[in-house]
Design an enzyme around this catalytic site. Structure first.
Site, mmCIF file in Angstrom:
data_model
loop_
_atom_site.group_PDB
_atom_site.id
_atom_site.type_symbol
_atom_site.label_atom_id
_atom_site.label_comp_id
_atom_site.label_asym_id
_atom_site.label_seq_id
_atom_site.Cartn_x
_atom_site.Cartn_y
_atom_site.Cartn_z
ATOM 1 N N GLU A 14 -2.890 -7.609 5.133
ATOM 2 C CA GLU A 14 -2.804 -6.343 5.846
ATOM 3 C C GLU A 14 -3.690 -6.313 7.087
ATOM 4 O O GLU A 14 -3.566 -5.423 7.920
ATOM 5 C CB GLU A 14 -3.139 -5.183 4.901
ATOM 6 C CG GLU A 14 -4.494 -5.263 4.227
ATOM 7 C CD GLU A 14 -5.573 -4.536 5.004
ATOM 8 O OE1 GLU A 14 -5.257 -3.554 5.691
ATOM 9 O OE2 GLU A 14 -6.724 -4.949 4.927
ATOM 10 N N HIS A 316 -2.152 -4.173 0.732
ATOM 11 C CA HIS A 316 -3.611 -4.029 0.694
ATOM 12 C C HIS A 316 -4.172 -4.727 -0.544
ATOM 13 O O HIS A 316 -5.156 -5.475 -0.482
ATOM 14 C CB HIS A 316 -3.952 -2.537 0.656
ATOM 15 C CG HIS A 316 -5.285 -2.189 1.229
ATOM 16 N ND1 HIS A 316 -6.412 -2.110 0.462
ATOM 17 C CD2 HIS A 316 -5.667 -1.904 2.495
ATOM 18 C CE1 HIS A 316 -7.442 -1.772 1.228
ATOM 19 N NE2 HIS A 316 -7.024 -1.643 2.454
#
Length: 356
Positions: A14, A316
């Site tokens: 990410e 994430h």
């Protein structure tokens, strides 16, 4: 201290500040120095911003570390930790940048320190880009406390984006080891609570948010509360839905912002909660991401690790897993049991070998 410097690519996955924060936390725990390049390369404004610089400075202070590149806008940092020191610390972001994420940078090391620690953190406590203090208090820290340490957090005043100005304190009683956590069953929902925070805005906004959720769910009036914040540095609004189950508590938050109707803010918080309820798992998406660090460290120490069921992992979370694998000699196993139902296991490689 572990020998050899580890090089981390900050643009992986990410590509945000989590790569930096997790690397700092794991460096403090393992004693391994690292260099991180391409910091926040995937962001519109790459490099260190104020909250990331505060996290680096906090980690350096707790770990008596030598640091290179710790300036605003820097895209490369070299971090060489020494011995972690417990004690009294104060960390100030200076903006609405998340103070809760600064805490999570230094917390793992202080959970294992020689003595108790007291922290005062100032900055953003309630913003859309990080877990609010309420999430830490109700959902995350109770699970950390099951591992052996004792962490207590107290909100002094909320700080909303973009003004900031929030403050909270943390007391940490450490443990020499981190125990094992198993959460594969949520149990029955035993309580539901809706809390609306409102600062420098008309009360009818919070009333509309509560009314929207009540109409959608038929929950009784006693489950709702409105907290009008006094002395806030700026306007702010957050709708928080707390779901307390037999084995775990989850908190889902939506934030008001200019141009978004109060009803839509309420519906967003409710959408998150209903998605979690439908999945039937004990751990939601954000809590899964947060748990990986202490469980990974427990597996690394040989005393802990664990297993939990959660929803589909976010980018994430998968990025977080890769950082854990780089720093720690652990294995992570992920299995899908059904739509929205995943099993995550962390354990030391020695444990896995012994079980074969």
């Amino acid at each position: 201290m572990a020998s050899g410097i580890l090089t981390i690519d900050g643009s992986q996955g990410e590509g945000g500040g989590q790569v930096l924060r997790s690397s700092l936390a794991l460096s403090l725990v393992t004693g391994r120095p690292f260099a991180i390049e391409n910091i926040r390369a995937a962001r519109k404004k790459p490099g260190l911003m104020r909250q990331h610089l505060t996290a680096v400075s906090a980690a350096a202070e707790v770990g008596a570390a030598e640091v290179e590149g710790a300036v605003l806008g820097s895209r490369r940092v070299v971090f060489r930790p020494n011995e972690v020191q417990s004690g009294d610390y104060a960390f100030r972001v200076g903006t609405a940048g998340s103070a809760t994420l600064v805490l999570q940078t230094v917390l793992p090391a202080l959970l294992l320190a020689e003595g108790e620690s007291n922290l005062t953190l100032e900055g953003g406590t309630h913003n859309p880009f990080a877990p609010p203090v309420d999430f830490l208090e109700k959902a995350y820290l109770p699970l950390v406390n099951r591992l052996g340490p004792r962490v207590e957090v107290q909100l002094v005043r909320p700080g909303f984006y973009p003004a900031g100005g929030g403050k909270f304190t943390v007391h940490i009683q450490p443990s020499k080891q981190l125990g094992r956590l198993e959460l594969v069953d949520r149990g029955q929902i035993v309580a539901r609570r809706v809390r609306v925070l409102l600062a420098n805005l008309p009360r009818h906004i919070a009333e509309r948010e509560c009314r929207t959720i009540a109409q959608e769910t038929s929950w009784g009036e006693a489950l709702f509360s409105i907290d009008e914040v006094k002395g806030s540095c700026g306007p702010g609004n957050a709708v928080m839905i707390e779901l307390e189950a037999e084995h775990v508590t989850e908190v889902f938050t939506a934030f008001g912002k200019l141009g978004v109707r109060a009803e839509d803010v309420a519906k967003e918080a409710l959408r998150q909660a209903e998605e979690y309820l439908t999945a039937g798992v004990p751990i939601g998406k954000h809590l899964a991401d947060q748990l990986m660090l202490p469980l990974g460290i427990g597996a690394y120490l040989g005393s802990g690790g664990g297993v939990f069921r959660t929803m589909e992992l976010s980018l994430h979370a998968t990025t977080h897993l890769e950082i854990l694998r780089r720093f720690l000699e652990i294995d992570v196993r992920i299995e899908q049991y059904g739509p929205g139902d995943w099993l995550v296991q962390t354990y030391s490689r020695q444990t896995r070998s012994a079980s074969r």
